[in-house]
Design an enzyme around this catalytic site. Structure first.
Site, PDB file in Angstrom:
ATOM      1  N   CYS A 155      35.974  10.739  25.784  1.00  0.00           N
ATOM      2  CA  CYS A 155      36.125  10.283  27.172  1.00  0.00           C
ATOM      3  C   CYS A 155      36.408  11.424  28.132  1.00  0.00           C
ATOM      4  CB  CYS A 155      37.241   9.243  27.244  1.00  0.00           C
ATOM      5  SG  CYS A 155      36.850   7.751  26.323  1.00  0.00           S
TER       6      CYS A 155
ATOM      7  N   LYS B  56      36.058   4.241  36.490  1.00  0.00           N
ATOM      8  CA  LYS B  56      36.349   4.687  35.117  1.00  0.00           C
ATOM      9  C   LYS B  56      36.182   6.215  35.004  1.00  0.00           C
ATOM     10  CE  LYS B  56      36.846   5.079  30.761  1.00  0.00           C
ATOM     11  NZ  LYS B  56      38.109   4.942  30.068  1.00  0.00           N
TER      12      LYS B  56
HETATM   13  N1  NAD Z   1      37.010   5.545  21.999  1.00  0.00           N
HETATM   14  C1  NAD Z   1      37.730   5.357  23.091  1.00  0.00           C
HETATM   15  O1  NAD Z   1      38.928   5.577  23.103  1.00  0.00           O
HETATM   16  C2  NAD Z   1      37.095   4.847  24.369  1.00  0.00           C
HETATM   17  C3  NAD Z   1      37.942   4.467  25.436  1.00  0.00           C
HETATM   18  C4  NAD Z   1      37.357   3.973  26.591  1.00  0.00           C
HETATM   19  C5  NAD Z   1      35.968   3.867  26.693  1.00  0.00           C
HETATM   20  N2  NAD Z   1      35.177   4.260  25.645  1.00  0.00           N
HETATM   21  C6  NAD Z   1      33.725   4.119  25.799  1.00  0.00           C
HETATM   22  O2  NAD Z   1      33.287   3.043  24.976  1.00  0.00           O
HETATM   23  C7  NAD Z   1      31.960   3.302  24.508  1.00  0.00           C
HETATM   24  C8  NAD Z   1      31.935   3.207  22.996  1.00  0.00           C
HETATM   25  O3  NAD Z   1      32.787   4.219  22.485  1.00  0.00           O
HETATM   26  P1  NAD Z   1      33.335   4.177  20.994  1.00  0.00           P
HETATM   27  O4  NAD Z   1      34.439   5.166  20.954  1.00  0.00           O
HETATM   28  O5  NAD Z   1      33.600   2.769  20.564  1.00  0.00           O
HETATM   29  O6  NAD Z   1      32.040   4.723  20.219  1.00  0.00           O
HETATM   30  P2  NAD Z   1      31.802   4.733  18.630  1.00  0.00           P
HETATM   31  O7  NAD Z   1      30.858   5.832  18.369  1.00  0.00           O
HETATM   32  O8  NAD Z   1      33.105   4.664  17.914  1.00  0.00           O
HETATM   33  O9  NAD Z   1      31.069   3.340  18.369  1.00  0.00           O
HETATM   34  C9  NAD Z   1      29.824   3.048  18.843  1.00  0.00           C
HETATM   35  C10 NAD Z   1      29.095   2.220  17.790  1.00  0.00           C
HETATM   36  O10 NAD Z   1      27.869   1.798  18.388  1.00  0.00           O
HETATM   37  C11 NAD Z   1      26.884   1.816  17.363  1.00  0.00           C
HETATM   38  N3  NAD Z   1      25.580   1.814  18.021  1.00  0.00           N
HETATM   39  C12 NAD Z   1      24.889   2.843  18.555  1.00  0.00           C
HETATM   40  N4  NAD Z   1      23.747   2.406  19.106  1.00  0.00           N
HETATM   41  C13 NAD Z   1      23.714   1.072  18.918  1.00  0.00           C
HETATM   42  C14 NAD Z   1      22.781   0.066  19.265  1.00  0.00           C
HETATM   43  N5  NAD Z   1      21.671   0.337  19.936  1.00  0.00           N
HETATM   44  N6  NAD Z   1      23.057  -1.206  18.888  1.00  0.00           N
HETATM   45  C15 NAD Z   1      24.205  -1.497  18.206  1.00  0.00           C
HETATM   46  N7  NAD Z   1      25.117  -0.575  17.863  1.00  0.00           N
HETATM   47  C16 NAD Z   1      24.872   0.684  18.217  1.00  0.00           C
HETATM   48  C17 NAD Z   1      27.210   3.046  16.556  1.00  0.00           C
HETATM   49  O11 NAD Z   1      26.640   2.977  15.260  1.00  0.00           O
HETATM   50  C18 NAD Z   1      28.750   3.001  16.540  1.00  0.00           C
HETATM   51  O12 NAD Z   1      29.245   2.317  15.398  1.00  0.00           O
HETATM   52  C19 NAD Z   1      31.600   4.696  25.037  1.00  0.00           C
HETATM   53  O13 NAD Z   1      30.898   4.554  26.241  1.00  0.00           O
HETATM   54  C20 NAD Z   1      32.939   5.321  25.316  1.00  0.00           C
HETATM   55  O14 NAD Z   1      32.872   6.312  26.319  1.00  0.00           O
HETATM   56  C21 NAD Z   1      35.720   4.728  24.491  1.00  0.00           C
END
Ligand code: NAD
Length: 415
Positions: free
Chosen positions: A273, A219
């Site tokens: 990312c 990734k």
């Molecule tokens: N956004 C993208 O396009 C994308 C694409 C691929 C991978 N990712 C990866 O996916 C993961 C999540 O990214 P995202 O964009 O969804 O983040 P985000 O910030 O949109 O969402 C994360 C959520 O997790 C919640 N959170 C934080 N700590 C928590 C806990 N201990 N228990 C429960 N909820 C908790 C936050 O309040 C938030 O709502 C990251 O590692 C990111 O790198 C994101």
């Protein structure tokens, strides 16, 4: 065989967790989405969404109305636990961009009391190499009765654990969740096989099995590949500027070569990312990651270069009005994380280069850092119009309106 209706708990209801939870709910699974934000939980339980992503509102509403998706701030027992919490970087000692896996650790602590024998835990968050093993260690400490067995060749576990990184493209998340191929890295073979059954139940793409460390690095490498290639395009944009050559035309022509496919330059690289993940590799292997680090530095320096361009153009006016089109890190989304457009706008305001009128059609009125103006007002008032994001609304602007203005198009929408 994978149970048709599972209880699935998704930790973190953001850009990844919410679409995943909703999709699984619409496939008939009973899904509990857990988030630490009460606002997020309330919004989802009322059938609404707190982020901008095409068609997500329809998916969430239908999942909530079916009774299969519920949100809570407290976990519960489930068959499968999916962790989709943030993995940013933070300053640790002399390293300003060390991976921060504290959210993953916190989420692991939260679910530990609810785990039962035979459960599957999936880490979807983009993670530095070794994070899945770190979850195994935490679970072994907290639940010695249910130790997930680490060696890859193990064919049975009492708790199954895998890393299944997410590759979706913001703006196309719902389609890509289903259609993309997936890498599934088990902490052991049994875990990989169990996770593969889940993904095969809702993914049309092919699922590929490996160990968790390879999946983690895969990734990070995918995003680094894009970052390095964008850095090449950004460097070309600087070279072209110096030589008085139109970079967009140059790239179009160079890409006619059958084995050349240069990506597009821009005002920098943003998002949660590509602007972040390469640093996880640099942190793990600093001496070997020379190209990856340099690409990050090239992309991170582009906003400064854009600001200097704007400054030079603005100097022609007595009281310049600078219209900044877009704040998000890419087209047609509301995500401001690591956004170069936001960084550039902030720099222009901070350095008092002129009156800055920013327009971002995708963010809500909750944004209070500086005023956001309607597009029509920006186009009327601005002396210098800067395209920072290639949102559809901007592509439709009548070029006639811009005739008398200085235009800086960092996205090449008017190449
Ligand atoms: N956004 C993208 O396009 C994308 C694409 C691929 C991978 N990712 C990866 O996916 C993961 C999540 O990214 P995202 O964009 O969804 O983040 P985000 O910030 O949109 O969402 C994360 C959520 O997790 C919640 N959170 C934080 N700590 C928590 C806990 N201990 N228990 C429960 N909820 C908790 C936050 O309040 C938030 O709502 C990251 O590692 C990111 O790198 C994101």
């Amino acid at each position: 065989m994978y149970k048709k209706q599972q209880q699935i708990l998704v930790m973190g209801l953001g850009y990844i967790g919410l679409p995943t939870a909703s999709l699984l709910a619409t496939k008939g699974h009973k899904v509990l989405g857990v988030d630490i934000s009460i606002d997020v939980v309330d919004t989802i339980n009322s059938g609404n969404i707190h982020i901008v992503e095409p068609d997500l509102d329809i998916l969430v509403r239908s999942a909530v109305n079916s009774g299969n998706l519920r949100a809570s701030i407290t976990p519960d027992v489930a068959d499968t636990f999916i962790l989709a919490v943030p993995t940013p970087f933070r300053k640790v000692g002399g390293n300003p961009r060390a991976p921060d896996i504290s959210y993953v650790e916190a989420a692991t602590h939260s679910i530990a009391p609810y785990l039962r024998e035979g459960n599957l835990v999936i880490l979807e968050s983009t993670s530095p190499v070794g994070t899945t093993e770190r979850i195994a260690e935490i679970l072994a400490e907290l639940r010695p009765d249910l130790v997930p067995s680490i060696p890859i060749h193990k064919t049975s576990s009492s708790v199954y654990l895998a890393h299944c990184p997410e590759r979706v493209l913001p703006g196309h998340i719902i389609r890509e969740l289903v259609d993309n191929d997936r890498i599934i890295g088990g902490i052991n073979r049994a875990s990989a096989a169990k996770a593969q059954e889940l993904y095969s139940s809702f993914c049309n793409g092919t699922t590929f099995i490996t160990d968790s460390r390879t999946a983690e690095l895969a990734k990070l490498v995918e995003n680094s590949f894009r970052d390095v290639n964008i850095a090449f395009a950004n460097e070309l944009s600087l070279i072209c500027d110096r030589l008085g050559i139109n970079v967009w035309e140059l790239l179009e022509l160079a890409n006619k070569h059958p084995r050349v496919n240069i990506l597009q330059p821009g005002p920098g690289v943003g998002g949660h990312c590509i602007a972040v993940d390469p640093w996880f590799i640099v942190s793990a292997a600093p001496e070997e990651s020379r190209l990856i680090r340099l690409a990050r530095e090239v992309n991170d320096s582009k906003p400064n270069w854009v600001v200097e361009k704007i400054r030079a153009k603005a100097e022609r006016f007595k009281n310049p009005v600078i219209g900044c089109l877009g704040l998000a890190f890419k087209a047609n989304i509301d995500d401001l994380r690591e956004s170069p457009a936001l960084e550039i706008t902030r720099m222009l305001i901070r350095e008092n280069i002129g009156l800055v009128m920013s327009c971002e059609p995708n963010i809500s009125e909750d944004f209070r850092e500086f005023p956001i103006y309607p597009l029509a007002d920006v186009l009327t008032e601005a002396d210098v119009v800067v395209v920072l994001v290639d949102h559809d609304e901007f592509k439709q602007i009548d070029r006639e309106i811009l005739k008398e203005k200085v235009v800086i198009d960092t996205r090449g929408i008017w190449r």
